[in-house]
Scaffold this motif. Structure first.
Motif, PDB file in Angstrom:
ATOM      1  N   LEU A 195      10.309   4.866  -5.633  1.00  0.00           N
ATOM      2  CA  LEU A 195      10.317   4.911  -4.176  1.00  0.00           C
ATOM      3  C   LEU A 195      11.299   5.978  -3.708  1.00  0.00           C
ATOM      4  O   LEU A 195      12.465   5.973  -4.104  1.00  0.00           O
TER       5      LEU A 195
ATOM      6  N   MET B 170      13.356   7.287  -0.635  1.00  0.00           N
ATOM      7  CA  MET B 170      13.847   6.768   0.632  1.00  0.00           C
ATOM      8  C   MET B 170      14.489   7.892   1.452  1.00  0.00           C
ATOM      9  O   MET B 170      15.248   8.701   0.913  1.00  0.00           O
TER      10      MET B 170
ATOM     11  N   GLN C 231      13.835   4.553   5.106  1.00  0.00           N
ATOM     12  CA  GLN C 231      12.404   4.301   5.076  1.00  0.00           C
ATOM     13  C   GLN C 231      11.778   4.875   3.805  1.00  0.00           C
ATOM     14  O   GLN C 231      12.233   5.892   3.282  1.00  0.00           O
ATOM     15  N   VAL C 232      10.719   4.218   3.313  1.00  0.00           N
ATOM     16  CA  VAL C 232       9.961   4.747   2.171  1.00  0.00           C
ATOM     17  C   VAL C 232       9.093   5.896   2.677  1.00  0.00           C
ATOM     18  O   VAL C 232       8.211   5.696   3.514  1.00  0.00           O
TER      19      VAL C 232
ATOM     20  N   ALA D  57       5.882   7.322  -2.569  1.00  0.00           N
ATOM     21  CA  ALA D  57       5.911   6.378  -3.691  1.00  0.00           C
ATOM     22  C   ALA D  57       5.042   6.923  -4.811  1.00  0.00           C
ATOM     23  O   ALA D  57       3.931   7.409  -4.572  1.00  0.00           O
TER      24      ALA D  57
ATOM     25  N   GLU E   2       3.010  -3.922   1.018  1.00  0.00           N
ATOM     26  CA  GLU E   2       4.046  -3.890   2.049  1.00  0.00           C
ATOM     27  C   GLU E   2       5.364  -4.488   1.559  1.00  0.00           C
ATOM     28  O   GLU E   2       6.447  -4.098   1.993  1.00  0.00           O
TER      29      GLU E   2
ATOM     30  N   TYR F  67       6.844  -4.022  -1.186  1.00  0.00           N
ATOM     31  CA  TYR F  67       7.677  -3.016  -1.834  1.00  0.00           C
ATOM     32  C   TYR F  67       8.322  -2.088  -0.808  1.00  0.00           C
ATOM     33  O   TYR F  67       9.423  -1.575  -1.028  1.00  0.00           O
ATOM     34  N   ARG F  68       7.646  -1.862   0.298  1.00  0.00           N
ATOM     35  CA  ARG F  68       8.285  -1.100   1.385  1.00  0.00           C
ATOM     36  C   ARG F  68       9.479  -1.883   1.932  1.00  0.00           C
ATOM     37  O   ARG F  68      10.551  -1.321   2.166  1.00  0.00           O
TER      38      ARG F  68
ATOM     39  N   GLU G 184      13.445  -0.795   1.783  1.00  0.00           N
ATOM     40  CA  GLU G 184      14.298  -0.777   2.972  1.00  0.00           C
ATOM     41  C   GLU G 184      15.515  -1.682   2.793  1.00  0.00           C
ATOM     42  O   GLU G 184      16.612  -1.358   3.261  1.00  0.00           O
TER      43      GLU G 184
END
Length: 390
Positions: free
Chosen positions: A204, A206, A210-211, A214, A232, A234-235, A239
């Protein structure tokens, strides 16, 4: 440099991997800056064009391709594996099973590996800024014992060469010398032993919490693939990690997961690494459009500039020890990169060399970068000061 280099890709491929991220940022930022100051160990300051009121803006700093928007205390914290592991665990984030052992360990590390089950991974507790020095796929006690000792051998000039971290830990204790006179890192230096997990690697990227990208791959593969369907959860996890790691404007999170499209649950994922280094150079050829977006976001400056566009600049090299050798080398290197270079000043007393050059933007970026960091050349200046012309 006598070999003709006719593209940025060819130049990038010729450099050690530890310098590639910095060069990518430099190539993105230099053409958009009014002035740039490069210092050894990949330290760079970029000055934008003055505002209309004439006020000179504060420079944007990078170290080894890492943005100065990543606060130094946070970066140092991120480099200590035990520190970030403990912090993530306190916030309920799953991390890979691991423990650290110093050079004083007799057989504790071997007993722990047996408890974990082979294969295991061995890595320094204090991570290097530029690359991860870790050994994977250790499958037996004999192999672990050999590598645990081998990893602690003192590398010649390790503290002063380009690979050394610009803000690595200070070694305050004595080197350990065994009964045969061989030198090792101090006994207090610790190594992390962790379980090597099976599954898919998920990376990921960042930015500002925010992502923004990926990627995933199987451990045996070289090529990172873009995650088409990222669950979602994993987002949210990314975060949460970014929130825990306060002060990290840009952060890379590596995990082992069963499937990035399936919800993150207990037992199907674990964080294995955090780093301030996004490693865009690993994606440069395979995912050029997304990599360019990442570089533009991290580097700032004006987007959409072609590296093949012409660029005119003046540069001052300071602290040169052998002016005549530098003159010959500089002209030869410039020709190898297709630059039209004019030497304006060579003062052997002060060690100052000034020149102007015009040519492809990538070549100007490459020339100034290799000189600032002593990459395959004889002279390493104490600074490279670059002024853009137009």
């Amino acid at each position: 440099m006598d070999v003709r280099i006719d593209s940025f890709g060819a130049l990038l491929d010729s450099l050690p991997s530890i310098t590639k991220e910095g060069l990518l940022i430099h190539a993105q930022r230099l053409p958009a800056s009014a002035r740039t100051l490069l210092l050894p160990r990949q330290l760079a300051y970029y000055y934008d064009h003055p505002a209309r009121d004439g006020e000179i803006p504060q420079p944007t700093g990078f170290v080894c391709g890492v943005s100065g928007r990543n606060l130094l205390p946070a970066v140092n914290f991120c480099q200590d594996i035990r520190a970030w592991r403990a912090r993530l665990e306190r916030h309920g984030i799953k991390v890979v099973s691991a423990a650290s052992f110093s050079g004083r360990s007799q057989r504790d590390h071997l007993r722990y590996a047996k408890k974990l089950g082979y294969p295991v991974v061995l890595k320094p507790v204090i991570r290097n800024t530029l690359y991860e020095e870790f050994i994977t796929d250790i499958k037996s006690e004999d192999e672990l014992e050999f590598l645990f000792r081998k990893s602690r051998e003192l590398k010649k000039n390790k503290a002063s060469d380009l690979a050394a971290s610009p803000y690595a830990m200070t070694r305050l204790s004595e080197d350990h010398v065994d009964e045969h006179g061989r030198h090792y890192l101090p006994l207090s230096v610790r190594y992390m032993l962790e379980k090597q997990l099976e599954g898919r690697q998920l990376r990921l990227m960042m930015a500002e919490g925010q992502v923004v990208a990926a990627f995933h791959k199987h451990p045996q593969d070289e090529l990172w693939q873009i995650v088409e369907t990222l669950h979602e959860s994993y987002r949210v996890l990314g975060e949460k990690v970014a929130g825990v790691m306060q002060g990290m404007a840009y952060l890379r999170i590596d995990l082992i997961v069963d499937d990035p499209s399936i919800e993150a649950q207990e037992g199907n994922h674990a964080v294995i690494a955090l780093s301030e280094h996004l490693k865009c150079y690993k994606l440069y050829y395979d995912h050029p459009a997304l990599t360019q977006q990442l570089l533009e976001r991290v580097a700032g400056g004006s987007p959409g500039r072609s590296l093949d566009a012409p660029m005119r600049f003046a540069a001052v090299l300071a602290g040169i020890s052998h002016g005549q050798r530098l003159e010959s080398e500089l002209m030869r290197t410039g020709r190898a990169m297709g630059l039209d270079l004019t030497l304006e000043e060579l003062d052997e007393v002060t060690g100052r060399v000034r020149f102007q050059a015009v040519g492809p933007a990538w070549a100007g970026c490459a020339l100034t970068w290799v000189y600032a960091n002593g990459l395959g050349i004889e002279e390493v200046p104490t600074s490279v000061d670059i002024q853009m012309d137009g």
